[in-house]
Design a protein around this motif. Structure first.
Motif, PDB file in Angstrom:
ATOM      1  N   MET A   1       0.894  -1.178   0.128  1.00 59.31           N
ATOM      2  CA  MET A   1      -0.026  -0.059  -0.005  1.00 59.31           C
ATOM      3  C   MET A   1       0.800   1.118   0.063  1.00 59.31           C
ATOM      4  SD  MET A   1      -3.370  -0.460   1.977  1.00 59.31           S
ATOM      5  CE  MET A   1      -4.346  -2.011   1.833  1.00 59.31           C
ATOM      6  N   LEU A   4      -0.870   4.936   0.252  1.00 58.25           N
ATOM      7  CA  LEU A   4      -1.662   5.305   1.281  1.00 58.25           C
ATOM      8  C   LEU A   4      -1.326   6.995   1.501  1.00 58.25           C
ATOM      9  CD1 LEU A   4      -3.465   4.540   3.635  1.00 58.25           C
ATOM     10  CD2 LEU A   4      -1.502   3.931   4.937  1.00 58.25           C
ATOM     11  N   PHE A   6      -2.960   9.779   3.946  1.00 61.09           N
ATOM     12  CA  PHE A   6      -3.906  10.503   4.867  1.00 61.09           C
ATOM     13  C   PHE A   6      -3.238  11.647   5.657  1.00 61.09           C
ATOM     14  CE2 PHE A   6      -2.571   6.905   7.248  1.00 61.09           C
ATOM     15  CZ  PHE A   6      -1.821   7.433   8.450  1.00 61.09           C
ATOM     16  N   TYR A   7      -1.832  11.964   5.250  1.00 62.62           N
ATOM     17  CA  TYR A   7      -1.228  12.930   5.971  1.00 62.62           C
ATOM     18  C   TYR A   7      -1.478  14.292   5.597  1.00 62.62           C
ATOM     19  CZ  TYR A   7       1.617   8.645   7.004  1.00 62.62           C
ATOM     20  OH  TYR A   7       1.864   7.426   6.984  1.00 62.62           O
ATOM     21  N   PHE A 171     -10.709  15.544  16.937  1.00 60.93           N
ATOM     22  CA  PHE A 171      -9.610  15.220  16.123  1.00 60.93           C
ATOM     23  C   PHE A 171      -9.673  13.447  15.978  1.00 60.93           C
ATOM     24  CE2 PHE A 171      -4.972  13.474  16.897  1.00 60.93           C
ATOM     25  CZ  PHE A 171      -4.473  13.902  15.620  1.00 60.93           C
ATOM     26  N   GLY A 172      -9.470  12.827  17.205  1.00 60.59           N
ATOM     27  CA  GLY A 172      -9.334  11.435  16.988  1.00 60.59           C
ATOM     28  C   GLY A 172     -10.413  10.807  16.208  1.00 60.59           C
ATOM     29  N   ASN A 173     -11.682  11.307  16.281  1.00 61.45           N
ATOM     30  CA  ASN A 173     -12.890  10.611  15.499  1.00 61.45           C
ATOM     31  C   ASN A 173     -12.783  10.878  14.090  1.00 61.45           C
ATOM     32  OD1 ASN A 173     -15.099   9.233  17.235  1.00 61.45           O
ATOM     33  ND2 ASN A 173     -14.883  10.737  18.291  1.00 61.45           N
ATOM     34  N   LEU A 175      -9.751  11.913  12.442  1.00 62.96           N
ATOM     35  CA  LEU A 175      -8.775  11.225  11.969  1.00 62.96           C
ATOM     36  C   LEU A 175      -9.123   9.917  11.751  1.00 62.96           C
ATOM     37  CD1 LEU A 175      -5.871  11.698  11.081  1.00 62.96           C
ATOM     38  CD2 LEU A 175      -5.169  10.968  13.376  1.00 62.96           C
ATOM     39  N   GLY A 176      -9.675   9.220  12.448  1.00 64.56           N
ATOM     40  CA  GLY A 176      -9.935   7.628  12.560  1.00 64.56           C
ATOM     41  C   GLY A 176     -10.622   7.611  11.201  1.00 64.56           C
ATOM     42  N   ILE A 179      -8.329   7.827   8.029  1.00 64.05           N
ATOM     43  CA  ILE A 179      -7.453   6.903   8.031  1.00 64.05           C
ATOM     44  C   ILE A 179      -8.110   5.831   7.448  1.00 64.05           C
ATOM     45  CG2 ILE A 179      -6.029   5.250   9.223  1.00 64.05           C
ATOM     46  CD1 ILE A 179      -5.162   7.325  11.195  1.00 64.05           C
ATOM     47  N   ILE A 180      -9.301   5.456   7.944  1.00 59.51           N
ATOM     48  CA  ILE A 180     -10.070   4.208   7.434  1.00 59.51           C
ATOM     49  C   ILE A 180     -10.389   4.432   5.842  1.00 59.51           C
ATOM     50  CG2 ILE A 180     -12.142   3.042   7.338  1.00 59.51           C
ATOM     51  CD1 ILE A 180     -11.691   2.406  10.172  1.00 59.51           C
ATOM     52  N   LEU A 183      -7.198   4.103   3.768  1.00 60.61           N
ATOM     53  CA  LEU A 183      -6.842   2.822   3.484  1.00 60.61           C
ATOM     54  C   LEU A 183      -7.663   1.981   2.542  1.00 60.61           C
ATOM     55  CD1 LEU A 183      -6.385   1.656   7.245  1.00 60.61           C
ATOM     56  CD2 LEU A 183      -4.447   1.488   5.522  1.00 60.61           C
ATOM     57  N   TYR A 203     -21.174   6.454   7.444  1.00 62.50           N
ATOM     58  CA  TYR A 203     -20.855   6.151   8.804  1.00 62.50           C
ATOM     59  C   TYR A 203     -19.720   7.214   9.083  1.00 62.50           C
ATOM     60  CZ  TYR A 203     -19.850   4.137  13.238  1.00 62.50           C
ATOM     61  OH  TYR A 203     -19.783   3.867  14.482  1.00 62.50           O
ATOM     62  N   PHE A 204     -18.581   7.290   8.470  1.00 59.40           N
ATOM     63  CA  PHE A 204     -17.475   7.746   9.077  1.00 59.40           C
ATOM     64  C   PHE A 204     -17.377   9.548   8.714  1.00 59.40           C
ATOM     65  CE2 PHE A 204     -15.630   3.616   8.544  1.00 59.40           C
ATOM     66  CZ  PHE A 204     -15.506   3.515   9.852  1.00 59.40           C
TER      67      PHE A 204
ATOM     68  N   THR B  79     -17.306   3.199  18.681  1.00 55.14           N
ATOM     69  CA  THR B  79     -16.276   3.944  18.258  1.00 55.14           C
ATOM     70  C   THR B  79     -14.899   3.285  18.809  1.00 55.14           C
ATOM     71  OG1 THR B  79     -17.744   5.740  18.793  1.00 55.14           O
ATOM     72  CG2 THR B  79     -15.487   6.183  18.646  1.00 55.14           C
ATOM     73  N   ILE B  82     -13.666   0.606  16.486  1.00 56.86           N
ATOM     74  CA  ILE B  82     -13.230   1.373  15.189  1.00 56.86           C
ATOM     75  C   ILE B  82     -11.693   1.921  15.448  1.00 56.86           C
ATOM     76  CG2 ILE B  82     -13.646   3.125  13.483  1.00 56.86           C
ATOM     77  CD1 ILE B  82     -16.612   2.415  13.815  1.00 56.86           C
ATOM     78  N   PHE B  83     -11.558   2.586  16.375  1.00 53.89           N
ATOM     79  CA  PHE B  83     -10.068   2.978  16.800  1.00 53.89           C
ATOM     80  C   PHE B  83      -9.146   1.882  16.819  1.00 53.89           C
ATOM     81  CE2 PHE B  83     -11.705   6.987  19.182  1.00 53.89           C
ATOM     82  CZ  PHE B  83     -12.163   7.563  17.981  1.00 53.89           C
ATOM     83  N   VAL B  86      -8.674   0.627  13.229  1.00 50.87           N
ATOM     84  CA  VAL B  86      -7.678   1.646  12.630  1.00 50.87           C
ATOM     85  C   VAL B  86      -6.273   1.156  12.856  1.00 50.87           C
ATOM     86  CG1 VAL B  86      -6.987   4.054  12.655  1.00 50.87           C
ATOM     87  CG2 VAL B  86      -9.508   3.460  12.484  1.00 50.87           C
ATOM     88  N   ILE B  89      -5.242  -2.159  11.527  1.00 51.51           N
ATOM     89  CA  ILE B  89      -4.973  -2.186  10.166  1.00 51.51           C
ATOM     90  C   ILE B  89      -3.769  -1.233   9.701  1.00 51.51           C
ATOM     91  CG2 ILE B  89      -5.970  -1.149   7.926  1.00 51.51           C
ATOM     92  CD1 ILE B  89      -8.670  -2.048   8.921  1.00 51.51           C
ATOM     93  N   PHE B  93      -1.032  -3.218   7.248  1.00 53.48           N
ATOM     94  CA  PHE B  93      -0.997  -2.898   5.784  1.00 53.48           C
ATOM     95  C   PHE B  93       0.004  -1.526   5.628  1.00 53.48           C
ATOM     96  CE2 PHE B  93      -5.127  -5.114   5.867  1.00 53.48           C
ATOM     97  CZ  PHE B  93      -4.813  -5.761   5.087  1.00 53.48           C
ATOM     98  N   ILE B 165     -10.065   8.097  23.592  1.00 52.92           N
ATOM     99  CA  ILE B 165      -9.380   9.197  22.775  1.00 52.92           C
ATOM    100  C   ILE B 165      -7.770   9.279  23.347  1.00 52.92           C
ATOM    101  CG2 ILE B 165      -9.589  11.313  22.082  1.00 52.92           C
ATOM    102  CD1 ILE B 165     -11.597  10.259  21.220  1.00 52.92           C
ATOM    103  N   LEU B 168      -5.837   6.535  21.704  1.00 48.85           N
ATOM    104  CA  LEU B 168      -5.746   6.255  20.862  1.00 48.85           C
ATOM    105  C   LEU B 168      -4.583   7.432  20.243  1.00 48.85           C
ATOM    106  CD1 LEU B 168      -6.826   5.741  17.613  1.00 48.85           C
ATOM    107  CD2 LEU B 168      -7.879   8.050  17.857  1.00 48.85           C
ATOM    108  N   VAL B 169      -4.448   8.464  20.996  1.00 46.39           N
ATOM    109  CA  VAL B 169      -3.484   9.528  20.902  1.00 46.39           C
ATOM    110  C   VAL B 169      -2.095   8.966  21.082  1.00 46.39           C
ATOM    111  CG1 VAL B 169      -2.540  11.835  21.487  1.00 46.39           C
ATOM    112  CG2 VAL B 169      -5.117  11.542  21.193  1.00 46.39           C
ATOM    113  N   LEU B 172      -1.101   6.290  18.414  1.00 45.88           N
ATOM    114  CA  LEU B 172      -0.667   7.074  17.028  1.00 45.88           C
ATOM    115  C   LEU B 172       0.803   7.676  17.376  1.00 45.88           C
ATOM    116  CD1 LEU B 172      -3.902   8.950  16.122  1.00 45.88           C
ATOM    117  CD2 LEU B 172      -2.756   6.770  14.749  1.00 45.88           C
TER     118      LEU B 172
END
Lengths: 230, 182
Positions: A1, A4, A6-7, A171-173, A175-176, A179-180, A183, A203-204, B79, B82-83, B86, B89, B93, B165, B168-169, B172
């Motif tokens: 990949m 990819l 998302f930056y 931010f986290g939600n 960004l998640g 990223i998905i 990908l 959804y996202f 949520t 899903i985190f 992410v 994955i 990948f 959250i 997750l931070v 990352l």
């Protein structure tokens, strides 16, 4: 990949004195969204002259939006704080458009901690400012030593944690989701890119985007109005 | 052989293994561990579904609204899962650690740490599911108060998400930043 992506990219540098600043994807996309909002505002302003007592069509939509923001603000912050509606309405529209901008292929500005932290810092300073303004400086400082003086450090940390958690939640939600989606689009099988991304975007981008906008604005309102009550 | 001897042997062996292989191996474990966080949303959503079923049984008239609130709350409770997905994955990948400069064992441990950090998602998953279930129950009893109940539920769920959250931070940061590899 390998493709990819998302930056948040640096697009071109600006030299001010000895300091170099980079214009990033976030800045460009923020200005695009601001441009859309500006144009919308100007259209509304120009059509304001043609507005009639009995609304119809475009006027109906605009009045409904304004009405919703005013009733949302007064039900969350109380009737006497209704004046916050224009501020939080603009904030709501900006965050909403930013979160939804993934739908048209932009990288959402809210997937950058710089954007969300600045939004959260506005709330932070409003909490401090309105706390002092409505309770007086004495009661404001006394609030940090309650219920017992021993808890002062914890109160300060708790106050500082608010903008951090507020900004990282948005931010986290976002960004998640970003990223998905990145990908998914970088997968080698073309068949998976027909139709299915619509479900993921729903959804996202749409569900999570609208929900997080709502939560961010509502939490900001709650913080400010509870600081004003003291 | 005493414990320190075994540790010395393990770490000595890890230092000899190819850096890339070490990182990929630990990423595999990390991705697996991250997905354990799925326990949280599973328990929470199950509870929400149960409560919604109960309230529909008690008051079939409020059934449609209770189901709606249950679905909305369960979607928020998802949520954390899903985190974790992410992070897993990314490690499988698009592993950013493979191309990073630095000591192999530190990068490998970063992958493992990122996975373990995501376990925190169990808490928000269960908590948000509980909130969703209770809201579904309340809406089933008094469908007229739906909008107020949903707003309170979403506000509480957002606050309950906070620690997830933070996790997750940190994950990352471990994967993408250069903090530990300078």
């Amino acid at each position: 990949m390998e493709n990819l992506d998302f930056y948040n990219h640096n697009i071109f540098p600006i030299q001010i004195g000895d300091n170099q600043f980079w214009i990033t994807t976030t800045i460009v996309n923020t200005w695009i969204i601001m441009g859309v909002l500006f144009v919308f505002a100007i259209i509304v302003r120009l059509s304001l002259k043609k507005f009639e007592d009995i609304p119809k069509g475009f006027q109906n939509v605009i009045e409904a939006i304004v009405d919703i923001f005013y009733s949302f603000t007064s039900s969350t912050m109380g009737e006497k704080n209704k004046g916050f509606a224009p501020f939080y309405g603009s904030m709501f529209l900006f965050i909403l458009l930013a979160n939804l901008s993934g739908l048209v292929g932009l990288r959402p500005p809210t997937a950058d901690i710089a954007t969300t932290l600045s939004l959260a810092l506005m709330t932070f300073f409003m909490v401090q400012g309105y706390g002092i303004k409505s309770n007086g400086i004495g009661k404001y400082i006394k609030g940090f030593f309650e219920p017992i003086p021993f808890l002062f450090p914890l109160n300060v940390i708790g106050e500082l944690a608010n903008p951090v958690s507020l900004s990282f939640r948005l931010f986290g939600n976002i960004l998640g989701g970003t990223i998905i989606m990145a990908l998914w689009y970088s997968m080698p099988w073309i068949a998976l890119k027909i139709g299915l991304p619509a479900v993921l975007h729903a959804y996202f981008d749409v569900f999570a985007g609208v929900l997080q906008t709502f939560i961010f604005v509502m939490l900001s309102m709650t913080f400010v109005s509870s600081a004003m009550e003291g | 052989m005493d414990v320190m001897g075994i540790l010395d042997l393990l770490i000595g062996w890890m230092e000899k293994v190819d850096k890339r292989a070490l990182i990929l191996g630990f990423s595999a474990i990390g991705a697996g561990i991250a997905m354990i966080a799925g326990i949280g949303p599973g328990v929470g959503q199950g509870f929400a579904a149960g409560k919604a079923a109960e309230s529909v049984g008690k008051n079939p008239k409020g059934g449609r609204q209770a189901t709606l609130v249950m679905l909305l709350g369960a979607a928020v409770a998802e949520t954390s899962g899903i985190f974790s997905l992410v992070i897993a994955i990314i490690m499988l990948f698009a592993n950013p650690l493979v191309t990073k400069e630095g000591v192999g064992i530190v990068l490998a441990a970063s992958a493992l740490g990122a996975g373990i950090s995501m376990l925190a998602g169990i808490g928000p998953g269960i908590g948000q599911g509980y909130a969703a279930g209770k809201s579904a129950e309340a809406v089933g009893k008094r469908p007229g108060l739906q909008s107020v109940i949903v707003r309170t539920m979403l506000l509480g769920q957002a606050v309950a998400q906070t620690t997830g959250i933070y996790a997750l931070v940190i994950a990352l940061l471990l994967l993408f930043s250069q903090i530990l590899t300078k």
